[in-house]
Design a protein around this motif. Structure first.
Motif, PDB file in Angstrom:
ATOM      1  N   SER A   1      67.439   1.446  58.218  1.00  0.00           N
ATOM      2  CA  SER A   1      66.085   1.331  57.674  1.00  0.00           C
ATOM      3  C   SER A   1      66.118   1.152  56.161  1.00  0.00           C
ATOM      4  O   SER A   1      65.314   0.396  55.597  1.00  0.00           O
ATOM      5  CB  SER A   1      65.258   2.567  58.048  1.00  0.00           C
ATOM      6  N   ARG A   2      67.059   1.807  55.508  1.00  0.00           N
ATOM      7  CA  ARG A   2      67.202   1.658  54.066  1.00  0.00           C
ATOM      8  C   ARG A   2      67.581   0.221  53.701  1.00  0.00           C
ATOM      9  O   ARG A   2      67.039  -0.362  52.761  1.00  0.00           O
ATOM     10  CB  ARG A   2      68.264   2.612  53.549  1.00  0.00           C
ATOM     11  N   GLY A   3      68.522  -0.345  54.449  1.00  0.00           N
ATOM     12  CA  GLY A   3      68.951  -1.711  54.159  1.00  0.00           C
ATOM     13  C   GLY A   3      67.809  -2.695  54.255  1.00  0.00           C
ATOM     14  O   GLY A   3      67.634  -3.564  53.384  1.00  0.00           O
ATOM     15  N   ARG A   4      67.019  -2.572  55.309  1.00  0.00           N
ATOM     16  CA  ARG A   4      65.870  -3.472  55.459  1.00  0.00           C
ATOM     17  C   ARG A   4      64.874  -3.299  54.313  1.00  0.00           C
ATOM     18  O   ARG A   4      64.324  -4.292  53.793  1.00  0.00           O
ATOM     19  CB  ARG A   4      65.172  -3.203  56.797  1.00  0.00           C
ATOM     20  N   ALA A   5      64.638  -2.062  53.904  1.00  0.00           N
ATOM     21  CA  ALA A   5      63.699  -1.806  52.804  1.00  0.00           C
ATOM     22  C   ALA A   5      64.214  -2.382  51.489  1.00  0.00           C
ATOM     23  O   ALA A   5      63.440  -2.920  50.687  1.00  0.00           O
ATOM     24  CB  ALA A   5      63.451  -0.305  52.678  1.00  0.00           C
ATOM     25  N   MET A   6      65.518  -2.300  51.265  1.00  0.00           N
ATOM     26  CA  MET A   6      66.077  -2.843  50.032  1.00  0.00           C
ATOM     27  C   MET A   6      65.964  -4.366  49.999  1.00  0.00           C
ATOM     28  O   MET A   6      65.649  -4.955  48.962  1.00  0.00           O
ATOM     29  CB  MET A   6      67.525  -2.398  49.877  1.00  0.00           C
ATOM     30  N   VAL A   7      66.224  -4.994  51.128  1.00  0.00           N
ATOM     31  CA  VAL A   7      66.085  -6.458  51.192  1.00  0.00           C
ATOM     32  C   VAL A   7      64.638  -6.865  50.919  1.00  0.00           C
ATOM     33  O   VAL A   7      64.368  -7.830  50.195  1.00  0.00           O
ATOM     34  CB  VAL A   7      66.556  -6.981  52.561  1.00  0.00           C
ATOM     35  N   GLU A   8      63.691  -6.101  51.472  1.00  0.00           N
ATOM     36  CA  GLU A   8      62.279  -6.400  51.237  1.00  0.00           C
ATOM     37  C   GLU A   8      61.943  -6.290  49.755  1.00  0.00           C
ATOM     38  O   GLU A   8      61.249  -7.151  49.196  1.00  0.00           O
ATOM     39  CB  GLU A   8      61.410  -5.445  52.050  1.00  0.00           C
ATOM     40  N   ARG A   9      62.465  -5.261  49.087  1.00  0.00           N
ATOM     41  CA  ARG A   9      62.214  -5.103  47.651  1.00  0.00           C
ATOM     42  C   ARG A   9      62.851  -6.235  46.864  1.00  0.00           C
ATOM     43  O   ARG A   9      62.275  -6.741  45.891  1.00  0.00           O
ATOM     44  CB  ARG A   9      62.748  -3.765  47.163  1.00  0.00           C
ATOM     45  N   LEU A  10      64.042  -6.637  47.256  1.00  0.00           N
ATOM     46  CA  LEU A  10      64.722  -7.734  46.555  1.00  0.00           C
ATOM     47  C   LEU A  10      63.932  -9.028  46.667  1.00  0.00           C
ATOM     48  O   LEU A  10      63.831  -9.795  45.697  1.00  0.00           O
ATOM     49  CB  LEU A  10      66.134  -7.926  47.120  1.00  0.00           C
ATOM     50  N   ARG A  11      63.369  -9.264  47.820  1.00  0.00           N
ATOM     51  CA  ARG A  11      62.567 -10.477  47.993  1.00  0.00           C
ATOM     52  C   ARG A  11      61.303 -10.407  47.147  1.00  0.00           C
ATOM     53  O   ARG A  11      60.867 -11.420  46.577  1.00  0.00           O
ATOM     54  CB  ARG A  11      62.232 -10.674  49.473  1.00  0.00           C
ATOM     55  N   GLU A  12      60.730  -9.218  47.022  1.00  0.00           N
ATOM     56  CA  GLU A  12      59.566  -9.042  46.155  1.00  0.00           C
ATOM     57  C   GLU A  12      59.915  -9.309  44.692  1.00  0.00           C
ATOM     58  O   GLU A  12      59.062  -9.718  43.897  1.00  0.00           O
ATOM     59  CB  GLU A  12      59.000  -7.636  46.309  1.00  0.00           C
ATOM     60  N   LEU A  13      61.201  -9.065  44.353  1.00  0.00           N
ATOM     61  CA  LEU A  13      61.666  -9.296  42.988  1.00  0.00           C
ATOM     62  C   LEU A  13      62.103 -10.740  42.749  1.00  0.00           C
ATOM     63  O   LEU A  13      62.559 -11.079  41.658  1.00  0.00           O
ATOM     64  CB  LEU A  13      62.838  -8.351  42.667  1.00  0.00           C
TER      65      LEU A  13
END
Length: 276
Positions: free
Chosen positions: A99-111
């Motif tokens: 779940s952490r990995g998916r959340a980090m990827v989502e944040r990276l895409r937002e960036l």
């Protein structure tokens, strides 16, 4: 005798399959090698099946812990991989990794990065996703130029813009779980300043009181002064001082055997394994 008690395979965040880790250990002149993937024992069977003549495998794992809000890594050796209590905690850690990995990827895409979860999963190739896999995806996507750049506050470093916390064990609890599963525990790289895995003498004293068996002293991330200080502390506390490469394959320059554990220290660890 050359003994390396800390290596990783592609089952977690190393780049070489367990069988290749064993072959490379033998080629490096290592006599005893521990496979210590993060929060999993999935590589043990492959490693055992591929053991070259003359090489002894120490089955192990590096457990993700947290002390005072900071990541702490604990090496466990010779424990029962089927222990129910230990496996229940590992399941929580592993679920949190996903779940952490998916959340980090989502944040990276937002960036503004083009990195995708599918890309990260392809790089992980069946292993539990960790930050090194995400970092490699960032390089592949052209977001950063290097692993070092990925692990900054701009991206996925601790307290970085895309960093997400995850579930981790209390180290005293982890020490007890390993002991109850028939194993021994060693504190990994407690003075690795570059990785910010730095814990003072009082923290190590507290872990020793909780049943810690040893402390990693000779590690590529430890400076000579830190090694000397840790050696003195280990002597004071009766802890076994170990040495290890913390090899991650290509990510760390295929360095198996670059740091080793003395034979007498290895024998002390073995003697500390609880009777089953």
């Amino acid at each position: 005798m050359r003994i390396d008690l800390h290596t990783h395979s592609s089952v977690s965040d190393g780049t070489r399959p367990p069988a290749e880790v064993m072959r490379r250990a033998a080629a490096a002149g290592v006599d005893v090698v521990a496979l210590t993937d993060h929060d999993t024992t999935r590589g043990w069977d492959e490693a055992r099946a591929a053991l070259p003549d003359g090489l002894t495998l120490v089955p192990g794992m590096e457990l993700s812990c947290e002390l005072d809000g900071r990541s702490l890594h604990l090496l466990g050796y010779w424990f029962d991989p089927d222990d129910p209590a230990l496996n229940a905690e590992l399941a929580r850690v592993q679920a949190s990794r996903d779940s952490r990995g998916r959340a980090m990827v989502e944040r990276l895409r937002e960036l503004g990065s083009s990195v995708t979860w599918e890309q990260v999963e392809r790089i992980a190739d069946g292993a539990r996703v960790g930050r090194p896999h995400i970092a490699r995806a960032l390089i592949e996507a052209g977001t950063v130029a290097s692993m070092d750049e990925a692990f900054t506050k701009d991206w996925i470093g601790t307290d970085g813009r895309a960093h997400v916390t995850r579930y981790a064990l209390d180290p005293a609890t982890a020490i007890g779980l390993v002991r109850d599963a028939g194993g021994v525990s060693v504190l990994a790289h407690p003075r690795a300043r570059r990785g910010k895995y730095v814990f003072d003498d009082d923290a190590i004293r507290g872990l020793a009181a909780a049943g810690l068996t040893g402390v990693e002293i000779d590690h590529p991330g430890h400076e000579p002064a830190d090694r000397a200080a840790l050696r003195a502390l280990a002597d004071e506390l009766g802890l076994v001082g170990t040495g290890s490469s913390d090899d991650h394959g290509e990510l760390t320059g295929d360095r198996i055997g670059c740091e080793t554990t003395a034979a007498d220290a290895y024998e002390r660890l073995l003697a500390a394994v609880p009777a089953r």
